[in-house]
Design a protein around this motif. Structure first.
Motif, PDB file in Angstrom:
ATOM      1  N   GLY A   1       5.666   5.689   3.335  1.00  0.00           N
ATOM      2  CA  GLY A   1       7.056   5.749   2.914  1.00  0.00           C
ATOM      3  C   GLY A   1       7.327   6.867   1.938  1.00  0.00           C
ATOM      4  O   GLY A   1       8.463   7.296   1.776  1.00  0.00           O
ATOM      5  N   SER A   2       6.260   7.363   1.292  1.00  0.00           N
ATOM      6  CA  SER A   2       6.395   8.477   0.348  1.00  0.00           C
ATOM      7  C   SER A   2       5.524   9.662   0.722  1.00  0.00           C
ATOM      8  O   SER A   2       5.932  10.815   0.585  1.00  0.00           O
ATOM      9  CB  SER A   2       6.021   8.022  -1.067  1.00  0.00           C
TER      10      SER A   2
ATOM     11  N   LEU B   1      -9.143   3.309   3.185  1.00  0.00           N
ATOM     12  CA  LEU B   1      -7.782   2.784   3.102  1.00  0.00           C
ATOM     13  C   LEU B   1      -7.807   1.515   2.266  1.00  0.00           C
ATOM     14  O   LEU B   1      -8.540   0.577   2.581  1.00  0.00           O
ATOM     15  CB  LEU B   1      -7.257   2.495   4.509  1.00  0.00           C
ATOM     16  N   ARG B   2      -7.035   1.510   1.172  1.00  0.00           N
ATOM     17  CA  ARG B   2      -7.021   0.369   0.259  1.00  0.00           C
ATOM     18  C   ARG B   2      -6.250  -0.810   0.863  1.00  0.00           C
ATOM     19  O   ARG B   2      -5.288  -0.638   1.603  1.00  0.00           O
ATOM     20  CB  ARG B   2      -6.385   0.783  -1.069  1.00  0.00           C
ATOM     21  N   ARG B   3      -6.665  -2.003   0.516  1.00  0.00           N
ATOM     22  CA  ARG B   3      -6.025  -3.220   1.031  1.00  0.00           C
ATOM     23  C   ARG B   3      -4.656  -3.448   0.375  1.00  0.00           C
ATOM     24  O   ARG B   3      -4.297  -2.806  -0.595  1.00  0.00           O
ATOM     25  CB  ARG B   3      -6.929  -4.434   0.792  1.00  0.00           C
ATOM     26  N   ASN B   4      -3.930  -4.402   0.939  1.00  0.00           N
ATOM     27  CA  ASN B   4      -2.643  -4.858   0.411  1.00  0.00           C
ATOM     28  C   ASN B   4      -1.609  -3.738   0.302  1.00  0.00           C
ATOM     29  O   ASN B   4      -1.041  -3.491  -0.754  1.00  0.00           O
ATOM     30  CB  ASN B   4      -2.819  -5.531  -0.962  1.00  0.00           C
ATOM     31  N   GLN B   5      -1.350  -3.085   1.438  1.00  0.00           N
ATOM     32  CA  GLN B   5      -0.285  -2.096   1.460  1.00  0.00           C
ATOM     33  C   GLN B   5       0.310  -2.006   2.863  1.00  0.00           C
ATOM     34  O   GLN B   5      -0.273  -2.476   3.846  1.00  0.00           O
ATOM     35  CB  GLN B   5      -0.796  -0.728   1.006  1.00  0.00           C
ATOM     36  N   LEU B   6       1.481  -1.405   2.929  1.00  0.00           N
ATOM     37  CA  LEU B   6       2.190  -1.225   4.182  1.00  0.00           C
ATOM     38  C   LEU B   6       2.058   0.220   4.628  1.00  0.00           C
ATOM     39  O   LEU B   6       2.227   1.135   3.837  1.00  0.00           O
ATOM     40  CB  LEU B   6       3.668  -1.580   4.014  1.00  0.00           C
ATOM     41  N   MET B   7       1.772   0.410   5.905  1.00  0.00           N
ATOM     42  CA  MET B   7       1.587   1.754   6.439  1.00  0.00           C
ATOM     43  C   MET B   7       2.192   1.865   7.835  1.00  0.00           C
ATOM     44  O   MET B   7       2.077   0.948   8.648  1.00  0.00           O
ATOM     45  CB  MET B   7       0.096   2.104   6.539  1.00  0.00           C
ATOM     46  N   LYS B   8       2.839   2.986   8.106  1.00  0.00           N
ATOM     47  CA  LYS B   8       3.187   3.355   9.470  1.00  0.00           C
ATOM     48  C   LYS B   8       2.100   4.303   9.977  1.00  0.00           C
ATOM     49  O   LYS B   8       1.506   5.038   9.192  1.00  0.00           O
ATOM     50  CB  LYS B   8       4.549   4.050   9.519  1.00  0.00           C
ATOM     51  N   PHE B   9       1.837   4.266  11.281  1.00  0.00           N
ATOM     52  CA  PHE B   9       0.769   5.114  11.814  1.00  0.00           C
ATOM     53  C   PHE B   9       1.180   5.766  13.131  1.00  0.00           C
ATOM     54  O   PHE B   9       2.050   5.269  13.846  1.00  0.00           O
ATOM     55  CB  PHE B   9      -0.523   4.304  12.015  1.00  0.00           C
TER      56      PHE B   9
ATOM     57  N   LYS C   1      12.072   1.162  -1.569  1.00  0.00           N
ATOM     58  CA  LYS C   1      11.072   2.070  -1.010  1.00  0.00           C
ATOM     59  C   LYS C   1      10.559   1.587   0.336  1.00  0.00           C
ATOM     60  O   LYS C   1      10.247   2.396   1.218  1.00  0.00           O
ATOM     61  CB  LYS C   1       9.901   2.214  -1.983  1.00  0.00           C
ATOM     62  N   ASN C   2      10.480   0.260   0.542  1.00  0.00           N
ATOM     63  CA  ASN C   2       9.761  -0.282   1.704  1.00  0.00           C
ATOM     64  C   ASN C   2      10.634  -1.062   2.685  1.00  0.00           C
ATOM     65  O   ASN C   2      10.108  -1.733   3.567  1.00  0.00           O
ATOM     66  CB  ASN C   2       8.629  -1.189   1.210  1.00  0.00           C
ATOM     67  N   TYR C   3      11.954  -0.958   2.579  1.00  0.00           N
ATOM     68  CA  TYR C   3      12.834  -1.742   3.445  1.00  0.00           C
ATOM     69  C   TYR C   3      12.642  -1.444   4.925  1.00  0.00           C
ATOM     70  O   TYR C   3      12.952  -2.269   5.794  1.00  0.00           O
ATOM     71  CB  TYR C   3      14.303  -1.516   3.052  1.00  0.00           C
ATOM     72  N   HIS C   4      12.159  -0.247   5.249  1.00  0.00           N
ATOM     73  CA  HIS C   4      12.042   0.159   6.649  1.00  0.00           C
ATOM     74  C   HIS C   4      10.818  -0.420   7.345  1.00  0.00           C
ATOM     75  O   HIS C   4      10.651  -0.244   8.553  1.00  0.00           O
ATOM     76  CB  HIS C   4      12.007   1.688   6.745  1.00  0.00           C
ATOM     77  N   PHE C   5       9.947  -1.120   6.602  1.00  0.00           N
ATOM     78  CA  PHE C   5       8.795  -1.756   7.238  1.00  0.00           C
ATOM     79  C   PHE C   5       9.217  -3.085   7.856  1.00  0.00           C
ATOM     80  O   PHE C   5       9.851  -3.918   7.206  1.00  0.00           O
ATOM     81  CB  PHE C   5       7.675  -1.991   6.227  1.00  0.00           C
ATOM     82  N   ASN C   6       8.855  -3.293   9.093  1.00  0.00           N
ATOM     83  CA  ASN C   6       9.237  -4.497   9.821  1.00  0.00           C
ATOM     84  C   ASN C   6       8.176  -5.587   9.614  1.00  0.00           C
ATOM     85  O   ASN C   6       7.349  -5.843  10.477  1.00  0.00           O
ATOM     86  CB  ASN C   6       9.394  -4.181  11.314  1.00  0.00           C
TER      87      ASN C   6
END
Length: 271
Positions: A47-48, A61-69, A181-186
């Motif tokens: 997101g950033s 890759l660290r745990r507990n996060q949201l990612m697009k790939f 920051k993260n609203y676009h994650f489904n």
């Protein structure tokens, strides 16, 4: 080296392989992950920032996060990678066995591209060999290879010690900043709640206090407002953006867009 198709059996060490087509999506990262890019490229976006890994890259890759790939096979070839998932119980057992004390330290590391070295290359080569022989179906051998991966990370990147052995759940954080920051994650609301250090009930209560709206209504409105901006100001089409904004289905996106703005995305873009 040819690999089998993606290893479907639940495992802490997974080989990925598929042909030709790009594959994009998003996910929640539940466990620390060490991986090696064999062929093709993998791009993450939190997101950033954007993180790109190509052939021969090691990454943590660290745990507990949201990612697009976005996974991209090489031209006329196959996308290939191997992932090693370092689950919390394995890391806790490692701490007990070797007398390591983990501690919580605020850390901004999300994804780290690791320096290639002979230790990692030797480790990956051993995984190929065991995979070919079916050795990774043995839980005992799997446990040994996970311990080896942890040891190699500590030897080569000692600064990751406090990341690996931080077993605390996410602390309560600024809900407004996180959601903007993260609203676009489904992802489901309980996942948003967990990542902001709240129970689902507390998350909903705090959300309505801050935004004067329910999470569901706010998320849809925020995503549609961003869609309107991208279509009218940046020349994007609905098919370009609906996935990136957290919509699973193009027809549903077009329906709710028209309901909010009175015109379909295609008519808005042509104005």
């Amino acid at each position: 080296m040819q690999l089998d198709k993606e290893h479907k059996k639940p495992s802490s060490i997974v080989f990925h392989c598929y042909h030709q087509q790009n594959w994009e999506g998003e996910h929640f990262v539940p466990e620390h992950t060490l991986s090696y890019q064999i062929a093709g490229s993998l791009t993450f976006n939190d997101g950033s920032n954007e993180y790109v890994s190509s052939n021969g890259s090691f990454r943590f890759l660290r745990r507990n996060q949201l990612m697009k790939f976005l996974k991209q096979p090489p031209e006329h070839g196959e996308y290939q990678s191997v992932s090693i998932y370092l689950d919390q119980q394995t890391l806790k057992d490692y701490c007990l066995e070797y007398g390591i004390e983990g501690k919580h330290t605020p850390n901004s590391i999300k994804l780290l591209n690791l320096q290639k070295n002979n230790l990692f290359l030797g480790y990956i080569d051993s995984l190929f060999r065991y995979h070919k022989m079916g050795g990774l179906e043995s839980q005992e051998l799997m446990n040994l290879k996970l311990k080896e991966a942890i040891t190699l990370v500590l030897i080569t990147n000692p600064e990751l010690k406090d990341v690996l052995f931080d077993f605390t759940d996410p602390h309560k954080i600024d809900l407004e900043a996180f959601m903007n920051k993260n609203y676009h994650f489904n992802v489901k609301l309980d996942r948003f709640a967990y990542l902001t250090g709240r129970s689902l009930a507390t998350f909903k209560r705090d959300f309505e206090t801050i935004f004067n709206s329910s999470p569901g209504r706010w998320l849809q409105q925020k995503r549609l407002e961003q869609a309107y901006y991208l279509i009218t100001r940046k020349g994007k089409t609905a098919s370009d953006i609906y996935l990136d904004l957290g919509f699973e289905d193009l027809s549903h996106f077009s329906f709710v867009f028209k309901k909010m703005f009175g015109e379909s995305p295609s008519k808005i873009s042509s104005v």
